[in-house]
Design a protein around this motif. Structure first.
Motif, PDB file in Angstrom:
ATOM      1  N   ASP A   1      84.566  40.789  54.569  1.00  0.00           N
ATOM      2  CA  ASP A   1      84.695  39.540  54.148  1.00  0.00           C
ATOM      3  C   ASP A   1      84.147  39.208  52.910  1.00  0.00           C
ATOM      4  OD1 ASP A   1      81.828  39.606  54.636  1.00  0.00           O
ATOM      5  OD2 ASP A   1      82.063  37.937  56.090  1.00  0.00           O
ATOM      6  N   GLY A   2      83.737  40.335  51.923  1.00  0.00           N
ATOM      7  CA  GLY A   2      83.400  40.022  50.601  1.00  0.00           C
ATOM      8  C   GLY A   2      82.056  39.502  50.550  1.00  0.00           C
ATOM      9  N   GLY A   3      81.256  39.324  51.652  1.00  0.00           N
ATOM     10  CA  GLY A   3      79.835  38.889  51.758  1.00  0.00           C
ATOM     11  C   GLY A   3      78.800  39.946  51.383  1.00  0.00           C
TER      12      GLY A   3
ATOM     13  N   ASP B   1      75.382  38.780  60.557  1.00  0.00           N
ATOM     14  CA  ASP B   1      75.848  38.790  61.910  1.00  0.00           C
ATOM     15  C   ASP B   1      77.295  39.621  62.273  1.00  0.00           C
ATOM     16  OD1 ASP B   1      74.037  37.084  62.518  1.00  0.00           O
ATOM     17  OD2 ASP B   1      74.928  35.223  62.249  1.00  0.00           O
ATOM     18  N   ASP B   2      78.197  39.722  61.017  1.00  0.00           N
ATOM     19  CA  ASP B   2      79.372  40.181  61.135  1.00  0.00           C
ATOM     20  C   ASP B   2      79.605  41.659  60.686  1.00  0.00           C
ATOM     21  OD1 ASP B   2      79.352  39.408  58.502  1.00  0.00           O
ATOM     22  OD2 ASP B   2      81.360  38.534  58.499  1.00  0.00           O
ATOM     23  N   ALA B   3      78.383  42.293  60.611  1.00  0.00           N
ATOM     24  CA  ALA B   3      78.227  43.550  60.005  1.00  0.00           C
ATOM     25  C   ALA B   3      78.773  44.567  60.984  1.00  0.00           C
ATOM     26  CB  ALA B   3      77.078  43.807  59.096  1.00  0.00           C
ATOM     27  N   VAL B   4      79.268  45.678  60.625  1.00  0.00           N
ATOM     28  CA  VAL B   4      79.391  46.786  61.453  1.00  0.00           C
ATOM     29  C   VAL B   4      78.404  47.786  61.361  1.00  0.00           C
ATOM     30  CG1 VAL B   4      81.117  48.579  62.114  1.00  0.00           C
ATOM     31  CG2 VAL B   4      82.133  46.254  61.616  1.00  0.00           C
ATOM     32  N   LYS B   5      77.752  48.352  62.363  1.00  0.00           N
ATOM     33  CA  LYS B   5      76.866  49.316  62.146  1.00  0.00           C
ATOM     34  C   LYS B   5      77.256  50.617  62.391  1.00  0.00           C
ATOM     35  CE  LYS B   5      72.540  50.884  64.091  1.00  0.00           C
ATOM     36  NZ  LYS B   5      71.333  50.723  65.130  1.00  0.00           N
ATOM     37  N   ILE B   6      77.316  51.578  61.560  1.00  0.00           N
ATOM     38  CA  ILE B   6      77.661  53.072  61.838  1.00  0.00           C
ATOM     39  C   ILE B   6      76.677  53.977  62.077  1.00  0.00           C
ATOM     40  CG2 ILE B   6      79.352  54.658  61.291  1.00  0.00           C
ATOM     41  CD1 ILE B   6      80.833  52.733  59.530  1.00  0.00           C
TER      42      ILE B   6
ATOM     43  N   ASP C   1      86.656  43.204  49.229  1.00  0.00           N
ATOM     44  CA  ASP C   1      86.083  42.538  50.232  1.00  0.00           C
ATOM     45  C   ASP C   1      85.014  43.394  51.175  1.00  0.00           C
ATOM     46  OD1 ASP C   1      87.139  39.981  50.056  1.00  0.00           O
ATOM     47  OD2 ASP C   1      88.995  40.707  51.343  1.00  0.00           O
ATOM     48  N   VAL C   2      85.198  44.833  50.947  1.00  0.00           N
ATOM     49  CA  VAL C   2      84.599  45.809  51.913  1.00  0.00           C
ATOM     50  C   VAL C   2      83.324  46.256  51.198  1.00  0.00           C
ATOM     51  CG1 VAL C   2      84.731  47.961  53.061  1.00  0.00           C
ATOM     52  CG2 VAL C   2      86.868  46.618  52.646  1.00  0.00           C
ATOM     53  N   HIS C   3      82.096  46.001  51.599  1.00  0.00           N
ATOM     54  CA  HIS C   3      80.839  46.109  51.005  1.00  0.00           C
ATOM     55  C   HIS C   3      79.925  46.949  52.089  1.00  0.00           C
ATOM     56  CE1 HIS C   3      81.277  42.320  48.424  1.00  0.00           C
ATOM     57  NE2 HIS C   3      82.018  43.345  47.769  1.00  0.00           N
ATOM     58  N   ALA C   4      79.094  47.722  51.524  1.00  0.00           N
ATOM     59  CA  ALA C   4      78.188  48.481  52.475  1.00  0.00           C
ATOM     60  C   ALA C   4      76.796  48.743  52.021  1.00  0.00           C
ATOM     61  CB  ALA C   4      78.942  50.018  53.000  1.00  0.00           C
ATOM     62  N   ILE C   5      75.990  49.118  52.858  1.00  0.00           N
ATOM     63  CA  ILE C   5      74.498  49.345  52.371  1.00  0.00           C
ATOM     64  C   ILE C   5      74.270  50.705  53.508  1.00  0.00           C
ATOM     65  CG2 ILE C   5      73.774  47.435  51.507  1.00  0.00           C
ATOM     66  CD1 ILE C   5      72.298  47.109  54.321  1.00  0.00           C
ATOM     67  N   GLY C   6      73.143  51.308  53.024  1.00  0.00           N
ATOM     68  CA  GLY C   6      72.384  52.118  54.125  1.00  0.00           C
ATOM     69  C   GLY C   6      71.142  51.716  54.587  1.00  0.00           C
ATOM     70  N   HIS C   7      70.745  52.123  55.640  1.00  0.00           N
ATOM     71  CA  HIS C   7      69.397  51.486  56.149  1.00  0.00           C
ATOM     72  C   HIS C   7      69.009  52.704  57.137  1.00  0.00           C
ATOM     73  CE1 HIS C   7      66.774  48.785  58.049  1.00  0.00           C
ATOM     74  NE2 HIS C   7      66.862  47.918  57.110  1.00  0.00           N
ATOM     75  N   ASP C   8      67.532  52.985  57.032  1.00  0.00           N
ATOM     76  CA  ASP C   8      66.987  53.741  57.988  1.00  0.00           C
ATOM     77  C   ASP C   8      66.527  53.193  59.134  1.00  0.00           C
ATOM     78  OD1 ASP C   8      64.526  52.448  57.178  1.00  0.00           O
ATOM     79  OD2 ASP C   8      63.847  54.362  56.055  1.00  0.00           O
ATOM     80  N   GLY C   9      66.637  52.077  59.428  1.00  0.00           N
ATOM     81  CA  GLY C   9      66.096  51.303  60.684  1.00  0.00           C
ATOM     82  C   GLY C   9      64.926  50.407  60.365  1.00  0.00           C
ATOM     83  N   SER C  10      64.232  50.729  59.196  1.00  0.00           N
ATOM     84  CA  SER C  10      63.119  49.716  58.742  1.00  0.00           C
ATOM     85  C   SER C  10      63.251  49.253  57.462  1.00  0.00           C
ATOM     86  CB  SER C  10      61.762  50.453  59.179  1.00  0.00           C
ATOM     87  OG  SER C  10      61.574  51.618  58.308  1.00  0.00           O
ATOM     88  N   SER C  11      63.944  49.786  56.549  1.00  0.00           N
ATOM     89  CA  SER C  11      64.228  49.433  55.100  1.00  0.00           C
ATOM     90  C   SER C  11      65.428  49.993  54.615  1.00  0.00           C
ATOM     91  CB  SER C  11      63.057  49.788  54.219  1.00  0.00           C
ATOM     92  OG  SER C  11      63.022  51.390  54.455  1.00  0.00           O
ATOM     93  N   ALA C  12      66.032  49.416  53.715  1.00  0.00           N
ATOM     94  CA  ALA C  12      67.123  50.054  53.042  1.00  0.00           C
ATOM     95  C   ALA C  12      66.994  51.472  52.380  1.00  0.00           C
ATOM     96  CB  ALA C  12      67.445  49.124  51.910  1.00  0.00           C
TER      97      ALA C  12
END
Length: 119
Positions: free
Chosen positions: A62-64, A71-76, A93-104
């Motif tokens: 959604d570009g956010g 709330d509307d993030a898909v977790k892979i 509109d397609v944004h992403a981040i990486g995350h290790d479970g406790s931090s980016a």
């Protein structure tokens, strides 16, 4: 419609998941780049495979700004994949981040998409 395929490094900052060039589908000069993906191109189909061994990837359409708490993030999760059709979403509109479970964190994934090259 054109194909996009790329091994992508998803960083700790919320950013565009799709950037760069389309996959070559016609003969091009060895010194020429294929067509450039534009932020206004529409997502007809997207496939994301998390190839990272430890880090999750979170994606929004959604570009956010995306975070692991969005709330509307898909977790892979590692070694999992996700696909869908988002004909009203654009590349921007397609944004992403990486995350290790406790931090980016930085994660690696394969992004394959069929894009409507309208821009």
């Amino acid at each position: 419609d054109k194909w996009y395929y790329k091994l992508t490094s998803v960083t700790a900052a919320s950013t565009d998941l799709i950037t760069g060039y389309y996959t070559d589908y016609t003969a091009v000069n060895a010194n020429a780049n294929p067509g450039t993906v534009a932020t206004g191109d529409k997502i007809e189909f997207i496939y994301i495979k998390n190839t990272d061994a430890a880090n999750d990837i979170y994606v929004v359409f959604d570009g956010g700004t995306v975070a692991n708490t969005t709330d509307d993030a898909v977790k892979i999760s590692p070694n999992q994949s996700f696909y869908g059709r988002y004909p009203n979403a654009t590349v921007a509109d397609v944004h992403a981040i990486g995350h290790d479970g406790s931090s980016a964190a930085t994660a690696t994934c394969i992004v394959c998409a069929l894009l409507d090259d309208i821009a």
